[in-house]
Design a protein around this motif. Structure first.
Motif, PDB file in Angstrom:
ATOM      1  N   ASP A 119       0.855  -1.222   0.053  1.00 34.60           N
ATOM      2  CA  ASP A 119       0.030   0.003  -0.154  1.00 34.60           C
ATOM      3  C   ASP A 119       0.803   1.215  -0.250  1.00 34.60           C
ATOM      4  O   ASP A 119       2.125   1.232   0.389  1.00 34.60           O
ATOM      5  CB  ASP A 119      -1.021  -0.140   1.164  1.00 34.60           C
ATOM      6  N   THR A 120       0.518   2.173  -0.678  1.00 40.03           N
ATOM      7  CA  THR A 120       1.034   3.517  -0.770  1.00 40.03           C
ATOM      8  C   THR A 120       0.628   4.682   0.156  1.00 40.03           C
ATOM      9  O   THR A 120      -0.571   4.813   0.603  1.00 40.03           O
ATOM     10  CB  THR A 120       0.887   4.119  -2.073  1.00 40.03           C
ATOM     11  N   GLY A 140       4.047  -0.211   4.143  1.00 39.97           N
ATOM     12  CA  GLY A 140       3.531   1.038   3.408  1.00 39.97           C
ATOM     13  C   GLY A 140       4.873   1.300   2.355  1.00 39.97           C
ATOM     14  O   GLY A 140       6.077   1.340   2.779  1.00 39.97           O
ATOM     15  N   THR A 141       4.482   1.839   1.274  1.00 46.31           N
ATOM     16  CA  THR A 141       5.381   2.237   0.292  1.00 46.31           C
ATOM     17  C   THR A 141       5.299   3.837   0.287  1.00 46.31           C
ATOM     18  O   THR A 141       4.442   4.414   0.199  1.00 46.31           O
ATOM     19  CB  THR A 141       5.246   1.967  -1.117  1.00 46.31           C
ATOM     20  N   GLU A 143       5.687   7.681  -0.326  1.00 48.60           N
ATOM     21  CA  GLU A 143       6.029   8.812  -1.545  1.00 48.60           C
ATOM     22  C   GLU A 143       5.657  10.174  -0.844  1.00 48.60           C
ATOM     23  O   GLU A 143       4.750  10.380  -0.160  1.00 48.60           O
ATOM     24  CB  GLU A 143       4.999   8.450  -2.646  1.00 48.60           C
ATOM     25  N   LYS A 160      -1.124  12.351  -8.044  1.00 51.67           N
ATOM     26  CA  LYS A 160      -0.794  11.024  -7.260  1.00 51.67           C
ATOM     27  C   LYS A 160      -2.093  10.234  -6.974  1.00 51.67           C
ATOM     28  O   LYS A 160      -2.079   8.908  -7.259  1.00 51.67           O
ATOM     29  CB  LYS A 160       0.010  11.096  -5.894  1.00 51.67           C
ATOM     30  N   ASN A 164      -2.544   6.281  -8.814  1.00 50.63           N
ATOM     31  CA  ASN A 164      -2.297   5.238  -8.133  1.00 50.63           C
ATOM     32  C   ASN A 164      -3.291   5.005  -7.236  1.00 50.63           C
ATOM     33  O   ASN A 164      -3.603   5.394  -6.254  1.00 50.63           O
ATOM     34  CB  ASN A 164      -1.248   5.823  -7.184  1.00 50.63           C
ATOM     35  N   ARG A 166      -3.519   2.390  -5.211  1.00 54.04           N
ATOM     36  CA  ARG A 166      -3.069   1.799  -3.821  1.00 54.04           C
ATOM     37  C   ARG A 166      -2.773   2.805  -2.738  1.00 54.04           C
ATOM     38  O   ARG A 166      -2.328   2.358  -1.648  1.00 54.04           O
ATOM     39  CB  ARG A 166      -1.688   0.931  -4.285  1.00 54.04           C
ATOM     40  N   ILE A 167      -2.609   4.034  -3.247  1.00 51.70           N
ATOM     41  CA  ILE A 167      -2.702   5.091  -2.076  1.00 51.70           C
ATOM     42  C   ILE A 167      -3.699   4.636  -1.006  1.00 51.70           C
ATOM     43  O   ILE A 167      -4.999   4.892  -1.114  1.00 51.70           O
ATOM     44  CB  ILE A 167      -2.855   6.403  -2.443  1.00 51.70           C
TER      45      ILE A 167
END
Length: 395
Positions: A119-120, A140-141, A143, A160, A164, A166-167
């Motif tokens: 997940d972002t 978490g990824t 950004e 974003k 995306n 997956r945020i």
């Protein structure tokens, strides 16, 4: 036996905070002046009043408060916290407040509840490094979304969010941010929520510094513009009361707080009930608001002395005067690297924190984070004078 072979994949990624590594280099040095620690002034703790509150509650009700307690936290303390949140135009009931063992646990509980591997998580760039570490540890990824003088860049944020799916979370510190000291404008807060409301994401609004305002009115929280119950508000008594008494809190929509309580129950049953009772009893007997006002007066004088010293001794450096909080974000002159400046300052017996670790991509070397609350006015001036000597050595 090599136990490391049995560590989880997540644990194998753990490493010491970059700030911790930098500060360890100053350990043991005599006569060091630290602008690195994000700490309140210990001499301002209401120690006598806390001692009296502790004696009163333990002598009168010790059998109860030394027992297991309510996972959500002491009801009296939650009532006081609901009052504190009124300052930010947030109206919640005590049952919508979950007490935690400080803001770090608040973040950890939210990460456990919402994040899955991959997940972002969007954060301000730069942002609080330990928050990035907790959210990344949970899978978490991370950004970054850049900041301007009014807050998070909404054009970048919109791009974003649009591209995306997956945020999952957006982590923000709108009031006197760590590390920059930046305060979001009210217009940016409102516009942020209007944008975020179009997407299925959760906002974590971290506010450990909001009560430490220097001549300004309290800021209306981002959560006050929340029309879809997307925002979870995170508060703390560490900066205004005591960091050793580990009290943070989460506040939000009832079902989310119920879920966070369940996560906490599976972590530690509940935070320290004696700590809750001491804080609540203090607030029953004494004026917490007057104490915070007193701290703000002291810190404002320290900020002003620090700003004057920077203008006097480091005129080549630039910064925006923070309106509250703990930190000043100092920009290096052209050609000066913050890591090299850190080394030079260390030689002159003063520590500060390079800005690089606070960025998601670690490639910005233009800034230093300076704390002005932990030293008195005279020592702040001495610290800047030492920084000036360090700068002279570089140039």
């Amino acid at each position: 036996m090599d136990m490391k072979q049995l560590y989880s994949k997540a644990a194998s990624k753990l490493k010491r905070s970059e700030i911790g590594e930098l500060k360890s280099r100053a350990a043991g040095k005599p006569d060091i002046l630290s602008l690195a620690e994000g700490v309140p002034a210990a001499e301002l703790f209401p120690t006598e009043e806390i001692a009296k509150a502790a004696y009163k509650i333990i002598s009168e009700d010790g059998a109860r408060i030394l027992q297991y307690g309510d996972c959500r936290g002491d009801k009296g303390l939650r009532t006081h916290i609901a009052h504190i949140m009124e300052k930010y135009a947030i109206h919640v009931q005590p049952d919508q407040v979950q007490i935690t063992s400080g803001s770090m646990q608040s973040l950890d509980l939210c990460a456990r509840l919402f994040l899955e591997e991959g997940d972002t998580v969007l954060v301000e760039d730069p942002t609080f490094i330990d928050a990035m570490n907790i959210l990344a540890f949970a899978g978490g990824t991370i950004e970054g979304v850049p900041l301007d003088e009014e807050g998070m860049d909404l054009a970048v944020l919109e791009e974003k969010l649009r591209t995306n799916p997956r945020i999952k979370l957006i982590y923000i510190i709108p009031d006197y941010q760590n590390p920059t000291g930046l305060t979001w404008s009210q217009a940016r807060r409102k516009a942020f929520m209007e944008l975020v409301a179009q997407y299925n994401v959760v906002v974590l609004e971290d506010n450990p510094y909001g009560e430490l305002t220097y001549g300004e009115a309290y800021q209306q929280a981002v959560k006050s513009y929340d029309t879809k119950d997307q925002v979870i508000f995170m508060g703390s008594l560490s900066k205004t009361f005591s960091p050793g008494i580990r009290i943070g809190w989460l506040a939000g929509e009832q079902s989310v707080i119920d879920a966070l309580e369940l996560v906490k129950e599976h972590c530690d049953l509940h935070s320290s009930i004696p700590d809750h009772s001491i804080a609540a009893t203090y607030m029953n007997i004494y004026s917490y608001d007057d104490h915070v006002k007193y701290m703000c007066g002291v810190y404002k004088k320290r900020r002003d002395a620090f700003v004057e010293a920077l203008h006097t001794y480091l005129p080549d450096f630039t910064f925006t005067v923070p309106k509250g909080g703990f930190f000043l974000w100092l920009r290096m002159p052209a050609g000066v690297d913050c890591m090299k400046f850190f080394d030079a300052c260390l030689e002159e017996q003063v520590t500060c924190v390079p800005g690089t670790p606070f960025y998601t991509n670690k490639d910005n070397h233009e800034f230093m984070r300076l704390n002005f609350t932990g030293l008195n006015e005279e020592d702040l001036v001495r610290a800047v004078q030492r920084m000036a000597k360090a700068y002279a050595q570089l140039v």
